[in-house]
Scaffold this active site. Structure first.
Site, PDB file in Angstrom:
ATOM      1  N   HIS A  61       9.843   7.985   7.832  1.00 39.18           N
ATOM      2  CA  HIS A  61      10.458   6.784   5.968  1.00 39.18           C
ATOM      3  C   HIS A  61      11.977   7.871   5.703  1.00 39.18           C
ATOM      4  O   HIS A  61      12.883   8.329   7.963  1.00 39.18           O
ATOM      5  CB  HIS A  61       9.705   8.459   5.692  1.00 39.18           C
ATOM      6  N   ASN A  83       9.955   4.531   3.012  1.00 43.35           N
ATOM      7  CA  ASN A  83       9.897   4.225   4.226  1.00 43.35           C
ATOM      8  C   ASN A  83      11.166   3.363   4.751  1.00 43.35           C
ATOM      9  O   ASN A  83      11.859   3.573   3.776  1.00 43.35           O
ATOM     10  CB  ASN A  83       8.817   3.300   4.309  1.00 43.35           C
ATOM     11  N   CYS A 138       4.663   9.693   0.315  1.00 41.56           N
ATOM     12  CA  CYS A 138       3.496  10.140  -0.089  1.00 41.56           C
ATOM     13  C   CYS A 138       3.163  11.260  -0.992  1.00 41.56           C
ATOM     14  O   CYS A 138       3.683  12.252  -0.689  1.00 41.56           O
ATOM     15  CB  CYS A 138       2.959  10.737   1.805  1.00 41.56           C
ATOM     16  N   HIS A 140       6.131   4.151  12.545  1.00 45.32           N
ATOM     17  CA  HIS A 140       5.837   4.698  10.750  1.00 45.32           C
ATOM     18  C   HIS A 140       6.969   5.461  10.228  1.00 45.32           C
ATOM     19  O   HIS A 140       6.703   6.353  10.157  1.00 45.32           O
ATOM     20  CB  HIS A 140       4.797   4.931  10.446  1.00 45.32           C
ATOM     21  N   ARG A 152       1.314  -1.078   0.238  1.00 45.83           N
ATOM     22  CA  ARG A 152       0.144  -0.332   0.132  1.00 45.83           C
ATOM     23  C   ARG A 152       0.909   1.456   0.186  1.00 45.83           C
ATOM     24  O   ARG A 152       1.325   2.029  -1.292  1.00 45.83           O
ATOM     25  CB  ARG A 152      -1.332   0.127   1.566  1.00 45.83           C
TER      26      ARG A 152
END
Length: 296
Positions: A205, A245, A236, A203, A11
């Site tokens: 990056h 990421n 993003c 999360h 995703r």
């Protein structure tokens, strides 16, 4: 200590690729990931194709993957319409999302923060009625491309509201990869006074190459759940400057070298990385992928 690695590449990784990855290839890649020991895979996002054309095949992908027992298959949903698709595809978990930054929230969701809560409540309530777990993503926790520094008070406020709405887990996003280990620990010091480490994930990056350092800092604070994307895929579309990421293969390698169990096998991950690298037509950015190519 045991760490949970949550793979978001299908995703969060593929949504930012310039070319559309064929549906059959997405399915095949997810099936490979399912056999690596990962216990969680975010397979797609049920957003309108106008906004994320790369994931226009969400239902087909989600409904046709080979489910492996013990693996949670999740999808991101923006609203009730997206939830309907996720439920039809029998997702195990749905994820809702918003920003700690007002400007990024408007750019990403086209709503103010306050206007977002009723939409998410509708999704969360309906998902719970369907016996699904719900994850909440908060973006721009460590910095915003439009507003710069985001106050810890705003992060706490948004996080508290999401838990009140009924999410099961909160994922704290360093959307543009500007966090540093000291900032991460200071932020967690505040959040851990209010929320359990077992209810939160991170999360990161890797814009400035700090993702693994930030993981290490988080581990020192007792955090054990991390989102990552194989090969470092991702970014993003609504956050200028956001790069890939935290790479799953780099994370798994580091944890193994530190003697920390995460249950994920590096060899099948390496094969899956080689495979998707061919499909996207460019080298992956993870350090591990670079070493594999150099030694081939």
């Amino acid at each position: 200590m045991r760490v949970t690695v949550k793979e978001v590449g299908p995703r969060d990784g593929l949504q930012n690729e310039p070319v559309f990855i064929a549906t059959e290839d997405k399915i095949a890649w997810i099936n490979q990931l399912s056999k690596s020991g990962l216990s969680y895979i975010e397979v797609t996002s049920f957003v309108h194709p106008k906004w994320i054309p790369q994931l226009a095949d969400a239902y087909e992908v989600a409904s046709r993957i080979e489910r492996v027992e013990g693996v949670t298959y999740a999808a991101l949903v923006p609203n009730k319409k997206g939830l309907e698709g996720a439920l039809a595809a029998n997702m195990d978990e749905v994820s809702v999302f918003m920003s700690a930054s007002e400007t990024h929230n408007r750019k990403n969701i086209n709503k103010s923060i306050e206007e977002t809560y009723p939409v998410l409540k509708e999704v969360i309530d309906e998902a719970k009625r369907a016996n699904k777990t719900v994850r909440g993503y908060v973006s721009t926790v460590f910095g915003c491309p439009y507003e710069g520094t985001v106050s810890i008070e705003r992060v706490i406020s948004v996080s508290e509201r999401l838990f009140e709405l009924g999410i099961d887990e909160l994922s704290l996003g360093d959307t543009i990869g500007v966090a540093n280990p000291v900032q991460v620990q200071r932020t967690l010091e505040q959040l851990l006074k209010r929320f359990s480490a077992e209810k939160m994930a991170l999360h990161f990056h890797n814009t400035y190459g700090m993702a693994l350092a930030n993981v290490f800092a988080s581990l020192q604070m007792g955090m054990t759940t991390f989102d990552s994307s194989l090969g470092g895929l991702g970014g993003c579309p609504y956050a200028p400057g956001a790069s890939g990421n935290l790479a799953t293969d780099d994370l798994v390698y580091m944890l193994a070298q530190m003697g920390i169990d995460c249950g994920v096998q590096l060899e099948p991950l390496t094969e899956a990385a080689r495979w998707i690298e061919e499909k996207i037509g460019r080298p992956l950015t993870s350090h591990h992928s670079h070493v594999v190519r150099r030694n081939a």
